[in-house]
Design a protein around this motif. Sequence first.
Motif, mmCIF file in Angstrom:
data_model
loop_
_atom_site.group_PDB
_atom_site.id
_atom_site.type_symbol
_atom_site.label_atom_id
_atom_site.label_comp_id
_atom_site.label_asym_id
_atom_site.label_seq_id
_atom_site.Cartn_x
_atom_site.Cartn_y
_atom_site.Cartn_z
ATOM 1 N N MET A 198 0.955 -1.188 -0.347
ATOM 2 C CA MET A 198 -0.075 -0.092 -0.069
ATOM 3 C C MET A 198 1.009 1.388 0.061
ATOM 4 O O MET A 198 1.843 1.344 0.810
ATOM 5 C CB MET A 198 -0.641 -0.066 1.257
ATOM 6 C CG MET A 198 -1.845 1.156 1.344
ATOM 7 S SD MET A 198 -3.095 0.745 -0.088
ATOM 8 C CE MET A 198 -4.126 2.154 0.231
ATOM 9 N N THR A 199 0.535 2.197 -1.078
ATOM 10 C CA THR A 199 1.261 3.451 -0.951
ATOM 11 C C THR A 199 1.292 4.332 0.313
ATOM 12 O O THR A 199 0.134 4.121 0.847
ATOM 13 C CB THR A 199 1.199 4.258 -2.054
ATOM 14 O OG1 THR A 199 1.797 5.202 -2.437
ATOM 15 C CG2 THR A 199 -0.345 4.690 -2.480
ATOM 16 N N GLU A 200 2.237 5.079 0.460
ATOM 17 C CA GLU A 200 2.241 5.799 1.737
ATOM 18 C C GLU A 200 2.023 7.243 1.179
ATOM 19 O O GLU A 200 1.883 8.187 2.014
ATOM 20 C CB GLU A 200 3.403 5.879 2.624
ATOM 21 C CG GLU A 200 3.840 4.413 3.295
ATOM 22 C CD GLU A 200 4.819 4.553 3.936
ATOM 23 O OE1 GLU A 200 5.688 5.395 3.842
ATOM 24 O OE2 GLU A 200 5.312 3.604 4.684
ATOM 25 N N HIS A 201 1.848 7.548 -0.230
ATOM 26 C CA HIS A 201 1.819 8.772 -0.856
ATOM 27 C C HIS A 201 0.279 9.046 -0.723
ATOM 28 O O HIS A 201 -0.492 8.279 -0.743
ATOM 29 C CB HIS A 201 2.293 8.700 -2.239
ATOM 30 C CG HIS A 201 2.320 10.099 -2.677
ATOM 31 N ND1 HIS A 201 1.161 10.721 -3.336
ATOM 32 C CD2 HIS A 201 3.510 10.850 -2.922
ATOM 33 C CE1 HIS A 201 1.820 12.063 -3.827
ATOM 34 N NE2 HIS A 201 3.015 12.136 -3.539
ATOM 35 N N LYS A 202 -0.075 10.486 -0.560
ATOM 36 C CA LYS A 202 -1.231 10.854 -0.662
ATOM 37 C C LYS A 202 -2.001 10.416 -1.826
ATOM 38 O O LYS A 202 -1.527 10.328 -2.974
ATOM 39 C CB LYS A 202 -1.311 12.298 -0.694
ATOM 40 C CG LYS A 202 -2.872 12.919 -0.674
ATOM 41 C CD LYS A 202 -2.765 14.750 -0.442
ATOM 42 C CE LYS A 202 -2.102 15.088 -1.415
ATOM 43 N NZ LYS A 202 -1.966 16.726 -1.525
ATOM 44 N N THR A 203 -3.478 9.900 -1.666
ATOM 45 C CA THR A 203 -4.112 9.550 -2.779
ATOM 46 C C THR A 203 -5.515 10.413 -3.022
ATOM 47 O O THR A 203 -5.754 11.085 -1.937
ATOM 48 C CB THR A 203 -4.618 7.943 -2.794
ATOM 49 O OG1 THR A 203 -5.184 7.793 -1.497
ATOM 50 C CG2 THR A 203 -3.125 6.833 -2.881
ATOM 51 N N GLY A 204 -5.853 10.396 -3.730
ATOM 52 C CA GLY A 204 -7.122 11.182 -3.949
ATOM 53 C C GLY A 204 -8.053 10.756 -5.260
ATOM 54 O O GLY A 204 -7.605 9.691 -5.997
ATOM 55 N N THR A 205 -9.250 11.177 -5.605
ATOM 56 C CA THR A 205 -10.033 11.257 -6.569
ATOM 57 C C THR A 205 -9.465 11.795 -7.644
ATOM 58 O O THR A 205 -8.645 12.632 -7.594
ATOM 59 C CB THR A 205 -11.573 11.732 -6.511
ATOM 60 O OG1 THR A 205 -11.387 13.088 -6.326
ATOM 61 C CG2 THR A 205 -12.067 11.096 -4.995
ATOM 62 N N ARG A 206 -10.131 11.577 -9.008
ATOM 63 C CA ARG A 206 -9.561 12.026 -10.392
ATOM 64 C C ARG A 206 -9.952 13.733 -10.258
ATOM 65 O O ARG A 206 -9.028 14.552 -10.819
ATOM 66 C CB ARG A 206 -10.295 11.588 -11.529
ATOM 67 C CG ARG A 206 -10.126 12.327 -12.715
ATOM 68 C CD ARG A 206 -8.701 12.327 -13.169
ATOM 69 N NE ARG A 206 -8.063 11.110 -13.144
ATOM 70 C CZ ARG A 206 -6.676 10.828 -13.667
ATOM 71 N NH1 ARG A 206 -6.050 11.681 -13.912
ATOM 72 N NH2 ARG A 206 -6.220 9.511 -13.787
ATOM 73 N N GLU A 245 -10.051 15.465 -7.327
ATOM 74 C CA GLU A 245 -8.949 16.254 -6.505
ATOM 75 C C GLU A 245 -7.657 16.231 -7.282
ATOM 76 O O GLU A 245 -6.981 17.315 -7.320
ATOM 77 C CB GLU A 245 -8.933 15.369 -5.099
ATOM 78 C CG GLU A 245 -10.076 15.464 -4.566
ATOM 79 C CD GLU A 245 -10.011 14.252 -3.234
ATOM 80 O OE1 GLU A 245 -10.590 14.532 -2.137
ATOM 81 O OE2 GLU A 245 -9.337 13.156 -3.431
ATOM 82 N N TRP A 246 -7.515 15.476 -7.970
ATOM 83 C CA TRP A 246 -6.067 15.110 -8.655
ATOM 84 C C TRP A 246 -6.153 16.508 -9.877
ATOM 85 O O TRP A 246 -5.126 17.216 -9.776
ATOM 86 C CB TRP A 246 -6.012 13.827 -9.469
ATOM 87 C CG TRP A 246 -4.755 14.246 -10.484
ATOM 88 C CD1 TRP A 246 -3.459 13.422 -9.993
ATOM 89 C CD2 TRP A 246 -4.652 14.359 -11.756
ATOM 90 N NE1 TRP A 246 -2.561 13.575 -11.164
ATOM 91 C CE2 TRP A 246 -3.157 14.309 -12.289
ATOM 92 C CE3 TRP A 246 -5.429 14.811 -12.773
ATOM 93 C CZ2 TRP A 246 -2.555 14.430 -13.382
ATOM 94 C CZ3 TRP A 246 -4.989 15.183 -13.887
ATOM 95 C CH2 TRP A 246 -3.751 15.013 -14.373
ATOM 96 N N PRO A 255 7.259 9.795 -10.727
ATOM 97 C CA PRO A 255 6.446 9.789 -9.510
ATOM 98 C C PRO A 255 7.229 9.906 -8.482
ATOM 99 O O PRO A 255 7.003 10.740 -7.422
ATOM 100 C CB PRO A 255 5.867 8.344 -9.627
ATOM 101 C CG PRO A 255 5.572 7.943 -10.921
ATOM 102 C CD PRO A 255 6.910 8.603 -11.628
#
Length: 249
Positions: free
Chosen positions: A1-9, A11-12, A230
């Motif tokens: 599991m990535t520790e980077h912030k994730t979000g919706t399209r 939000e991106w 990335p």
Amino acid sequence: MTEHKTGTRQEWLAARLELLEAEKELTRRSDQLARQRQELPWVRIDKEYRFETDEGTASLADLFGGRSQLLVYHFMFGPDYEAGCPTCSSIADGFNGFVVHLAHHDVTLCAVSRAPLAKLQAYKRRMGWSFPWASSFGSDFNYDFHVAHTKEEWQSGAVEYNYRTMDVGPSEAGAQMASSAGTDWETYRREGPGMSAFALEDGAVYHTYSTYERGLDILWGMYQWLDRAPLGRNETGFWWRRHDEYDGR
């Protein structure tokens, strides 16, 4: 599991549009700096420099190859090196591709090093390069443009490089690069990377611009790609190698 912030399209996209404004501002600022470079006063060069090239002995004016503009990459390859600097080698990997485009836009790109021509030719064959590369062996050229320094200068602690007086101490990465070039740190550090631009007008050569250290970043194509990857540069120490030294190439 990535520790980077994730979000919706969505939000991106919002974050990307904010970044786009910053990128546009950087582009505008870069255009402004380019104009400032071109507005620098030209300094006429009256000193005679001699180089050895594949075509024979040449003057600085001869390096223009019949064009009115010359870009010189000061490639770290001292007379006592056994191989070119690995960093300069990484930068030079991009030269073959665009040297032809520059040549058809009235600009000659040429690398210049203090190593004898035979060493440069052998290394050039090893790397598979075809761009012009001249030897300034026995010339003051590299010293006058502050990309070569004597042993006495380093020992005095007063070396002029990148428009300031400096003294670079040993480091693990520096020692690794020196070893990679087949020499020791004290010999390796007498050379420095840089690039200089020249104009030829009415038979006279003018120095128009020089840059060193991080000023070369934009010429190092590898890093321009990494800055958009990335994880960015994501580096620790001296990780890059000559292109024929990686495993599994």
